[in-house]
Design a protein around this motif. Structure first.
Motif, PDB file in Angstrom:
ATOM      1  N   GLU A 136      -1.221   6.857   2.193  1.00 35.35           N
ATOM      2  CA  GLU A 136      -2.676   6.165   1.146  1.00 35.35           C
ATOM      3  C   GLU A 136      -3.196   7.379   1.244  1.00 35.35           C
ATOM      4  O   GLU A 136      -3.748   7.321   0.099  1.00 35.35           O
ATOM      5  CB  GLU A 136      -2.879   4.902   2.069  1.00 35.35           C
ATOM      6  N   ARG A 163       0.654  -1.570   0.003  1.00 35.46           N
ATOM      7  CA  ARG A 163      -0.183  -0.216  -0.263  1.00 35.46           C
ATOM      8  C   ARG A 163       0.812   1.159  -0.195  1.00 35.46           C
ATOM      9  O   ARG A 163       0.347   2.333  -0.669  1.00 35.46           O
ATOM     10  CB  ARG A 163      -1.248  -0.082   0.913  1.00 35.46           C
ATOM     11  N   ALA A 216       1.156   4.024  -2.939  1.00 41.51           N
ATOM     12  CA  ALA A 216       0.533   5.224  -2.549  1.00 41.51           C
ATOM     13  C   ALA A 216       1.776   6.325  -3.307  1.00 41.51           C
ATOM     14  O   ALA A 216       1.241   7.581  -3.583  1.00 41.51           O
ATOM     15  CB  ALA A 216       0.403   5.790  -0.796  1.00 41.51           C
TER      16      ALA A 216
END
Length: 432
Positions: free
Chosen positions: A118, A66, A70
């Motif tokens: 994120e 993640r 991001a």
């Protein structure tokens, strides 16, 4: 993402440096300092990426994926709307998060903090109008949009889809009935929202600054001050009182010193309400070195107190920003010094910070005491405060002028502060 650091050899022209030392607004100097802070923040962000990549085995696999996704999304948004991305990265809580993440030990604590990128990347992408269809993590059913607001759903994963300027957010797997609808305007770099799960940050009147009682990184986990004050929750914030104090304080500053009022509007990006942990705690205010542009404060009792708080705290931010670009003192010295406004001895960095903020206040109080059309109570109180703190600042400057803990630039800065301090006293004697 790219950074263009200021030249370490000559980051500020002498005139700008001197204007800052005199606590003047110095718009061109602040623009240079902002650029320097932005470059430093990008370097710290890159350092965090390198840490994740080099210690991949110590980071949860899903968290690492993640984080890297991001990062890619942030680069994509920067290519289309760099100004929007800069605004999100410049937001004060981005700096507070970066400091916390870089200091976090490897393991669950670091993993939890890495997920913040994120929300930063998604905020930038939405403001930039990037097409998105992805699922993001929402710890506790809350997804924070940096500097904009937050989304609450009954799930820890949120599906986010864009179409033209419309953004729909809701629980993962939902096909209809998304909880929140956002409308993006990439030209203005704004988001507006609808839906019971949407809570926006409130903009303070007549300014671009916001009242931030939502961001999870707005106050350190242990609070600020001693005894510590914690972040006021959104439901307990008296937004009307804060707006009224802000509006009235800015009006007072415009009457006393229009340039200082404009500086407050330019420097302050967010005001963070604080809550006292006990019923008899005195009001307080603070700034965080990692989050310049944020003023943390309990609700001031009056417009006058609010005006003084804003002037005091932005000078802590100004000096911290300058020190990042032009080091003013050397680290690691244990000496402590007594100053008039504190009961505890302070290191040289604390003496300099306090002297600088109180020098700005004595300048303000001198002007207020002589201004026409101000409430009599403030004019009288300002004169008394000037007399008290002018002497205390003089004592602190004497300590600084004799110190061998300052750099060459720091000594020149203090000498210019001292010249300004003397000019305020000359003005007082001339009036007498």
């Amino acid at each position: 993402m790219t950074a263009a650091p200021l030249s370490p050899a000559a980051p500020l022209p002498p005139t700008d440096f001197a204007e800052l030392a005199r606590t003047g607004p110095a718009p061109s100097a602040m623009a240079r300092l902002d650029a320097g802070l932005r470059s430093r923040r990008l370097l710290l962000l890159k350092a965090l990426l390198i840490r994740v990549q080099r210690r991949r085995e110590s980071v949860d696999g899903a968290v690492a994926r993640r984080f890297e996704a991001a990062w890619t999304l942030l680069e994509q948004a920067e290519r289309t709307h760099p100004r929007v991305v800069r605004a999100v990265l410049d937001y004060p809580t981005t700096g507070a998060w970066l400091a916390a993440a870089l200091a976090a030990p490897e393991g669950p604590d670091l993993d939890r903090r890495l997920d913040r990128l994120e929300s930063i990347a998604v905020t930038a992408a939405l403001l930039a109008g990037c097409p998105l269809d992805l699922t993001v993590s929402a710890p506790g059913g809350v997804f924070s949009l940096t500097g904009v607001g937050r989304v609450r759903v009954e799930d820890e994963r949120i599906r986010l889809r864009t179409r033209a300027r419309t953004v729909r957010l809701g629980p993962e797997g939902s096909r209809t009935g998304h909880a929140v609808l956002l409308l993006a305007d990439p030209r203005a770099g704004t988001l507006t929202g609808l839906g019971s799960g949407w809570t926006p940050l409130r903009t303070l009147p007549g300014a671009t600054a916001v009242l931030d009682d939502l961001d999870p990184y707005r106050v350190p986990p242990d609070g600020v001050g001693a005894p510590p004050r914690t972040a006021t929750e959104h439901a307990r914030t008296d937004a009307c009182a804060w707006s009224g104090r802000w509006r009235a304080a800015r009006q007072l500053l415009r009457q006393v010193d229009p340039a200082r009022a404009a500086e407050v509007a330019r420097v302050v990006r967010t005001v963070v309400p604080l809550t006292a942990s006990g019923p008899r705690q005195a009001p307080m205010s603070a700034t965080l070195r990692a989050a310049p542009g944020a003023v943390l404060a309990s609700l001031p009792s009056s417009a006058r107190t609010m005006a003084e708080t804003l002037v005091h705290e932005i000078h802590h931010s100004k000096l911290a920003a300058l020190h990042e670009v032009v080091p003013l003192h050397r680290p690691g010295r244990p000496a402590r010094h007594q100053v008039g406004w504190r009961s505890d001895p302070r290191p040289i960095a604390g003496v300099l910070q306090g002297a600088y903020a109180h020098l700005a206040l004595t300048d303000l109080w001198r002007r207020a005491a002589a201004a026409d059309g101000l409430p009599t109570a403030w004019r009288t109180g300002a004169g008394q405060q000037f007399e008290r703190f002018h002497d205390q600042v003089g004592g602190a400057l004497a300590i600084l002028l004799e110190s061998d803990e300052l750099t060459i630039a720091g000594r020149e800065f203090v000498r210019e502060m001292n010249r300004h301090h003397a000019s305020l006293d000359t003005g007082r004697k001339a009036r007498g």
